[in-house]
Write a protein that holds these residues in place. Structure first.
Motif, mmCIF file in Angstrom:
data_model
loop_
_atom_site.group_PDB
_atom_site.id
_atom_site.type_symbol
_atom_site.label_atom_id
_atom_site.label_comp_id
_atom_site.label_asym_id
_atom_site.label_seq_id
_atom_site.Cartn_x
_atom_site.Cartn_y
_atom_site.Cartn_z
ATOM 1 N N GLU A 229 -23.694 71.553 87.676
ATOM 2 C CA GLU A 229 -22.836 72.419 86.867
ATOM 3 C C GLU A 229 -21.386 72.005 87.090
ATOM 4 O OE1 GLU A 229 -24.395 76.673 86.062
ATOM 5 O OE2 GLU A 229 -24.681 76.248 88.193
ATOM 6 N N PHE A 230 -20.594 72.128 86.033
ATOM 7 C CA PHE A 230 -19.212 71.659 86.047
ATOM 8 C C PHE A 230 -18.280 72.824 85.739
ATOM 9 C CE2 PHE A 230 -20.087 67.098 86.180
ATOM 10 C CZ PHE A 230 -21.434 67.087 85.837
ATOM 11 N N VAL A 231 -17.210 72.904 86.496
ATOM 12 C CA VAL A 231 -16.183 73.930 86.281
ATOM 13 C C VAL A 231 -14.864 73.209 86.034
ATOM 14 C CG1 VAL A 231 -14.917 75.865 87.309
ATOM 15 C CG2 VAL A 231 -17.364 75.542 87.815
ATOM 16 N N VAL A 232 -14.242 73.498 84.889
ATOM 17 C CA VAL A 232 -12.963 72.866 84.549
ATOM 18 C C VAL A 232 -11.838 73.875 84.784
ATOM 19 C CG1 VAL A 232 -11.633 71.677 82.777
ATOM 20 C CG2 VAL A 232 -14.138 71.467 82.809
ATOM 21 N N LYS A 233 -10.866 73.453 85.566
ATOM 22 C CA LYS A 233 -9.730 74.308 85.919
ATOM 23 C C LYS A 233 -8.447 73.616 85.464
ATOM 24 C CE LYS A 233 -8.836 74.493 90.444
ATOM 25 N NZ LYS A 233 -7.484 74.059 90.816
ATOM 26 N N ASP A 234 -7.654 74.298 84.677
ATOM 27 C CA ASP A 234 -6.367 73.745 84.221
ATOM 28 C C ASP A 234 -5.242 74.528 84.871
ATOM 29 O OD1 ASP A 234 -6.639 71.530 82.218
ATOM 30 O OD2 ASP A 234 -8.066 72.960 81.381
ATOM 31 N N ALA B 197 4.318 69.774 86.732
ATOM 32 C CA ALA B 197 3.111 68.999 86.440
ATOM 33 C C ALA B 197 2.037 69.919 85.886
ATOM 34 C CB ALA B 197 2.597 68.321 87.710
ATOM 35 N N GLU B 198 1.151 69.321 85.129
ATOM 36 C CA GLU B 198 -0.086 69.996 84.746
ATOM 37 C C GLU B 198 -1.217 69.291 85.485
ATOM 38 O OE1 GLU B 198 0.715 70.436 80.138
ATOM 39 O OE2 GLU B 198 1.944 69.054 81.301
ATOM 40 N N LEU B 199 -2.129 70.089 86.008
ATOM 41 C CA LEU B 199 -3.258 69.545 86.762
ATOM 42 C C LEU B 199 -4.544 69.919 86.039
ATOM 43 C CD1 LEU B 199 -0.890 70.287 88.896
ATOM 44 C CD2 LEU B 199 -2.696 70.190 90.603
ATOM 45 N N ARG B 200 -5.488 69.010 86.067
ATOM 46 C CA ARG B 200 -6.814 69.309 85.522
ATOM 47 C C ARG B 200 -7.843 68.904 86.566
ATOM 48 N NH1 ARG B 200 -8.690 70.393 80.501
ATOM 49 N NH2 ARG B 200 -10.762 69.700 79.895
ATOM 50 N N THR B 201 -8.679 69.856 86.940
ATOM 51 C CA THR B 201 -9.658 69.634 87.996
ATOM 52 C C THR B 201 -11.048 69.884 87.428
ATOM 53 O OG1 THR B 201 -8.071 70.488 89.602
ATOM 54 C CG2 THR B 201 -10.372 70.383 90.316
#
Lengths: 146, 139
Positions: A119-124, A136-140
């Motif tokens: 399972e994948f969780v995208v955090k912006d 900065a913008e971060l994407r994890t």
């Protein structure tokens, strides 16, 4: 299975003061010996106000503040099953010693692959300084092994 | 630092690579403390084994930080516009990572002349652990 209700969840802000000894420790840990990252005078000579935070350092904000652990608790992802899938940074300005950085994140997607085995969780996230300027913008992308 | 300039760079040009020593437990402990990542799967072999791993392994962000060093050794960090990493495999104890970069494209973005850089972190057995990309603005 991670509850999809967390898509859209806004996490609490994480505030990280940028401190010289911490940046020197981080430089040591990654084998960075460029004087710009460890020596105040070299940093000033290179045009910075003080030692700059290296490109990936701001990831520490939510770890230090306990915000990352809180998220894993909320989503019921055990540390033992957690992997880091992807990480991205878009840079607008740099942070140096003396700045205070605030990172604010939202969960923007949760999805599964391999019939739910992963399972994948995208955090912006957005990182701003004490003046409210966007750093900065971060994407994890976090991965949970089920 | 003598910074590269846009006109003299060619697609395919390599950035100076970095060869890291083999990952050991001290490396992981130092990075755990410095980065704020205290996940015991990287620090405590008992926890790692209970998690189904043979041993502790490197934090993904440690490998990304090494790729960051390739970039900041090449240009001042203020020229960095984007930096992305995909963690493709676990970096194990004993892995000696070779971190390299190569110019993929020259382009203009938001009024700036930029190069897109392909980055990779490969161990001594030829296994790619991180594939990355960066966008760097050049004079």
């Amino acid at each position: 299975m991670i509850d999809r209700k967390w898509i859209g969840h806004r996490m609490p802000p994480a505030t990280l003061p940028i401190e010289r000894s911490r940046l020197q420790f981080f430089a040591k840990a990654i084998g960075e010996t460029d004087p710009v990252y460890v020596d105040h005078d070299a940093a000033v000579q290179a045009g910075y106000a003080d030692l700059p935070a290296p490109p990936t350092f701001l990831f520490a904000a939510e770890l230090d503040a306990g915000v990352t652990n809180r998220l894993l608790d909320d989503l019921q992802i055990p540390l033992a099953r957690l992997l880091h899938g992807e990480q991205g940074f878009t840079y607008h300005r740099m942070a140096c010693v003396g700045d205070t950085v605030t990172v604010q994140s939202s969960i923007t997607d949760i999805y599964a692959k391999k019939n739910g085995a992963l399972e994948f969780v995208v955090k912006d996230s957005q990182a701003t300084n004490q003046l409210g300027e966007l750093l900065a913008e971060l994407r994890t992308v976090l991965v949970c092994r089920n | 630092m003598i910074s590269p300039d846009y006109d003299s760079l060619q697609v395919g040009d390599s950035l100076p690579a970095i060869q890291l020593p083999p990952v050991n437990r001290t490396t992981l402990a130092l990075f755990g403390g410095a980065s704020g990542d205290h996940n015991p799967v990287h620090l405590d072999i008992d926890f790692a084994r209970r998690s189904g791993m043979p041993d502790v392994f490197a934090q993904g962000m440690l490998g990304m930080a090494w790729l960051g060093r390739v970039l900041t050794a090449w240009v001042p960090q203020s020229r960095l516009r984007r930096f992305d990493a995909r963690f493709q495999g676990i970096t194990h104890l004993g892995n000696a990572m070779h971190c390299s970069g190569r110019v993929l494209a020259k382009l203009e973005q938001a009024g700036e002349r930029c190069v897109r850089i392909e980055l990779s972190s490969v161990n001594q057995f030829g296994q790619t652990k991180i594939a990355g990309e960066a966008l760097v603005a050049l004079p």
